[in-house]
Motif scaffolding. Structure first.
Motif, PDB file in Angstrom:
ATOM      1  N   GLY A  68      87.418 -28.557  60.525  1.00  0.00           N
ATOM      2  CA  GLY A  68      86.466 -27.461  60.419  1.00  0.00           C
ATOM      3  C   GLY A  68      86.464 -26.847  59.026  1.00  0.00           C
ATOM      4  O   GLY A  68      85.403 -26.512  58.481  1.00  0.00           O
ATOM      5  N   LEU A  69      87.653 -26.714  58.437  1.00  0.00           N
ATOM      6  CA  LEU A  69      87.771 -26.191  57.073  1.00  0.00           C
ATOM      7  C   LEU A  69      87.067 -27.102  56.077  1.00  0.00           C
ATOM      8  O   LEU A  69      86.338 -26.628  55.194  1.00  0.00           O
ATOM      9  CB  LEU A  69      89.252 -26.057  56.709  1.00  0.00           C
ATOM     10  N   VAL A  70      87.261 -28.407  56.230  1.00  0.00           N
ATOM     11  CA  VAL A  70      86.614 -29.371  55.334  1.00  0.00           C
ATOM     12  C   VAL A  70      85.094 -29.282  55.464  1.00  0.00           C
ATOM     13  O   VAL A  70      84.366 -29.251  54.458  1.00  0.00           O
ATOM     14  CB  VAL A  70      87.095 -30.805  55.641  1.00  0.00           C
ATOM     15  N   ASN A  71      84.604 -29.227  56.705  1.00  0.00           N
ATOM     16  CA  ASN A  71      83.158 -29.099  56.910  1.00  0.00           C
ATOM     17  C   ASN A  71      82.620 -27.843  56.234  1.00  0.00           C
ATOM     18  O   ASN A  71      81.602 -27.879  55.529  1.00  0.00           O
ATOM     19  CB  ASN A  71      82.835 -29.048  58.409  1.00  0.00           C
ATOM     20  N   GLY A  72      83.310 -26.713  56.443  1.00  0.00           N
ATOM     21  CA  GLY A  72      82.859 -25.459  55.865  1.00  0.00           C
ATOM     22  C   GLY A  72      82.873 -25.469  54.350  1.00  0.00           C
ATOM     23  O   GLY A  72      81.926 -24.988  53.701  1.00  0.00           O
ATOM     24  N   LEU A  73      83.926 -26.014  53.772  1.00  0.00           N
ATOM     25  CA  LEU A  73      84.031 -26.068  52.310  1.00  0.00           C
ATOM     26  C   LEU A  73      82.970 -26.991  51.709  1.00  0.00           C
ATOM     27  O   LEU A  73      82.392 -26.689  50.650  1.00  0.00           O
ATOM     28  CB  LEU A  73      85.429 -26.551  51.894  1.00  0.00           C
ATOM     29  N   LEU A  74      82.707 -28.112  52.380  1.00  0.00           N
ATOM     30  CA  LEU A  74      81.678 -29.033  51.882  1.00  0.00           C
ATOM     31  C   LEU A  74      80.299 -28.379  51.917  1.00  0.00           C
ATOM     32  O   LEU A  74      79.498 -28.549  50.995  1.00  0.00           O
ATOM     33  CB  LEU A  74      81.674 -30.322  52.715  1.00  0.00           C
ATOM     34  N   VAL A  75      80.024 -27.633  52.978  1.00  0.00           N
ATOM     35  CA  VAL A  75      78.723 -26.959  53.099  1.00  0.00           C
ATOM     36  C   VAL A  75      78.568 -25.900  52.012  1.00  0.00           C
ATOM     37  O   VAL A  75      77.515 -25.800  51.368  1.00  0.00           O
ATOM     38  CB  VAL A  75      78.565 -26.317  54.502  1.00  0.00           C
ATOM     39  N   THR A  76      79.619 -25.124  51.791  1.00  0.00           N
ATOM     40  CA  THR A  76      79.512 -24.013  50.833  1.00  0.00           C
ATOM     41  C   THR A  76      79.567 -24.475  49.380  1.00  0.00           C
ATOM     42  O   THR A  76      78.932 -23.865  48.519  1.00  0.00           O
ATOM     43  CB  THR A  76      80.632 -22.982  51.075  1.00  0.00           C
ATOM     44  N   THR A  77      80.324 -25.516  49.093  1.00  0.00           N
ATOM     45  CA  THR A  77      80.481 -25.945  47.698  1.00  0.00           C
ATOM     46  C   THR A  77      79.357 -26.874  47.233  1.00  0.00           C
ATOM     47  O   THR A  77      78.965 -26.834  46.069  1.00  0.00           O
ATOM     48  CB  THR A  77      81.830 -26.660  47.489  1.00  0.00           C
ATOM     49  N   THR A  78      78.852 -27.709  48.131  1.00  0.00           N
ATOM     50  CA  THR A  78      77.789 -28.646  47.742  1.00  0.00           C
ATOM     51  C   THR A  78      76.405 -28.022  47.860  1.00  0.00           C
ATOM     52  O   THR A  78      75.472 -28.451  47.170  1.00  0.00           O
ATOM     53  CB  THR A  78      77.823 -29.918  48.600  1.00  0.00           C
ATOM     54  N   GLY A  79      76.277 -27.037  48.740  1.00  0.00           N
ATOM     55  CA  GLY A  79      74.962 -26.441  48.961  1.00  0.00           C
ATOM     56  C   GLY A  79      74.050 -27.296  49.801  1.00  0.00           C
ATOM     57  O   GLY A  79      72.868 -26.972  49.982  1.00  0.00           O
ATOM     58  N   LEU A  80      74.575 -28.406  50.325  1.00  0.00           N
ATOM     59  CA  LEU A  80      73.773 -29.287  51.174  1.00  0.00           C
ATOM     60  C   LEU A  80      73.638 -28.697  52.573  1.00  0.00           C
ATOM     61  O   LEU A  80      74.493 -27.923  53.019  1.00  0.00           O
ATOM     62  CB  LEU A  80      74.423 -30.673  51.264  1.00  0.00           C
ATOM     63  N   PRO A  81      72.579 -29.043  53.294  1.00  0.00           N
ATOM     64  CA  PRO A  81      72.416 -28.546  54.662  1.00  0.00           C
ATOM     65  C   PRO A  81      73.574 -29.005  55.552  1.00  0.00           C
ATOM     66  O   PRO A  81      74.065 -30.132  55.402  1.00  0.00           O
ATOM     67  CB  PRO A  81      71.094 -29.181  55.120  1.00  0.00           C
ATOM     68  N   PRO A  82      74.028 -28.157  56.476  1.00  0.00           N
ATOM     69  CA  PRO A  82      75.102 -28.544  57.403  1.00  0.00           C
ATOM     70  C   PRO A  82      74.778 -29.810  58.182  1.00  0.00           C
ATOM     71  O   PRO A  82      75.684 -30.557  58.554  1.00  0.00           O
ATOM     72  CB  PRO A  82      75.208 -27.330  58.334  1.00  0.00           C
ATOM     73  N   PHE A  83      73.496 -30.050  58.431  1.00  0.00           N
ATOM     74  CA  PHE A  83      73.085 -31.267  59.140  1.00  0.00           C
ATOM     75  C   PHE A  83      73.583 -32.503  58.408  1.00  0.00           C
ATOM     76  O   PHE A  83      74.135 -33.426  59.028  1.00  0.00           O
ATOM     77  CB  PHE A  83      71.555 -31.296  59.267  1.00  0.00           C
ATOM     78  N   ILE A  84      73.406 -32.534  57.093  1.00  0.00           N
ATOM     79  CA  ILE A  84      73.803 -33.706  56.302  1.00  0.00           C
ATOM     80  C   ILE A  84      75.329 -33.842  56.258  1.00  0.00           C
ATOM     81  O   ILE A  84      75.875 -34.928  56.467  1.00  0.00           O
ATOM     82  CB  ILE A  84      73.238 -33.605  54.871  1.00  0.00           C
TER      83      ILE A  84
END
Length: 326
Positions: A116-132
């Motif tokens: 969950g932490l990895v998912n959250g960090l990837l969403v916030t740092t990359t700016g990509l949609p959570p779907f992707i």
């Protein structure tokens, strides 16, 4: 009064009804329909308990998915997190003889929270949609499950584990109790804590929340950690009920989780929803699956029913759910 004013009043009236009573109405209707079709077998105590137990996994996944959707996002990786945490926990107990409690802690706290932490960090740092992001982690995690299990079921789990996590506490099964306690804790979190209220604010208007001093990135990570935590709990319940960890476990369950949240009254547009209604949404999924199985309906038609129900719920939310934000 003009006809336009009357139409607006009717629309608002239905919107208020949809907001308050849609979820429980759907549950009552579905229960009555299947009860009438299979009265002698559907309305039995054992079948009601069976529906509750079968719904526990969907409810747990839905509770986690709720927080991703609350922010106007989505988490497609919940089914793979469920499978991975269950597989790792089963391997630790079966192949390495680890104590069930230690294996559960690793499966839930380490894996669930970490992913969950990895998912959250990837969403916030990359700016990509959570779907992707979560679509990618879904595939990665499922691949890891196949690798560590060699695409075979992991069995020979300790009896104490199956009896404790998959057994019963009095007349209530442990999976139902776990789902209920989780729902109560998360209800308190969303209603009584500042962090929970901030999540609603971010989902309603991220820019306004940012101007109000709310750290959007931090709360986004928290939401995905909760999602991963609930999914890993579902993984523990699943392997305890089956007494084995299947590599294909949870395939497609992310759809059930999303349906439970949306049918439960949450909005894909974010900022709206209640934990108790997600629980009812999970029960609706359980009633439909159980009822269609009793009627001998093919699983293909079950997916058809679920898909139609999801589209109807989202459509009604789109046209009549605006009143919840007014």
């Amino acid at each position: 009064m003009s006809s336009e004013s009357v139409n607006k009043k009717k629309k608002k009236g239905f919107g208020e009804f949809w907001d308050r009573y849609s979820t429980i109405s759907i549950l009552i209707i579905m229960t009555l329909v299947f009860g009438i079709m299979r009265f002698s077998s559907f309305f039995t105590g054992s079948n009601m308990l069976k529906i509750l137990e079968q719904s526990s996994i969907t409810i747990l996944l839905g509770l986690g998915e709720f927080f991703a959707i609350l922010l106007g996002g989505i988490d497609l990786s919940v089914s793979s997190i469920m499978a991975l945490s269950g597989a790792v926990c089963a391997k630790l107990m079966s192949d390495f003889g680890m104590h069930p409690l230690a294996a559960i802690i690793i499966g839930i706290v380490v894996l669930g929270v970490f992913v969950g932490l990895v998912n959250g960090l990837l969403v916030t740092t990359t700016g990509l949609p959570p779907f992707i992001i979560t679509l990618g982690t879904q595939a990665i995690l499922r691949s890891i499950v196949y690798i560590i299990t060699s695409a075979r079921a992991v069995s020979n789990l300790p009896i104490t584990f199956s009896r404790t996590v998959g057994g019963s506490v009095g007349f209530i099964s442990a999976p139902v109790l776990i789902a209920l306690i989780t729902a109560i804790v998360l209800t308190y979190f969303t209603k009584k804590t500042q962090c929970g209220r901030n999540l609603y604010a971010i989902g309603g208007n991220p820019q306004a929340a940012w101007y109000a001093g709310i750290t959007v990135s931090k709360h986004t990570v928290i939401a995905f950690i909760i999602s991963g935590l609930c999914a890993s709990m579902a993984g523990m319940v699943n392997i305890a009920r089956l007494a084995a960890a299947e590599p294909n476990a949870g395939t497609g369950y992310e759809t059930f989780a999303i349906e439970a949240v949306i049918i439960g009254g949450a909005s894909f547009f974010g900022g709206v929803g209640k934990i108790p209604k997600v629980v009812i949404g999970g029960l609706i999924i359980g009633v439909i699956n159980n009822g269609l199985n009793m009627c001998g309906v093919s699983s293909y038609y079950q997916q058809l029913a679920m898909g139609c129900l999801l589209i109807i719920a989202v459509t009604l939310d789109r046209f009549f759910g605006a009143s919840r934000k007014n």
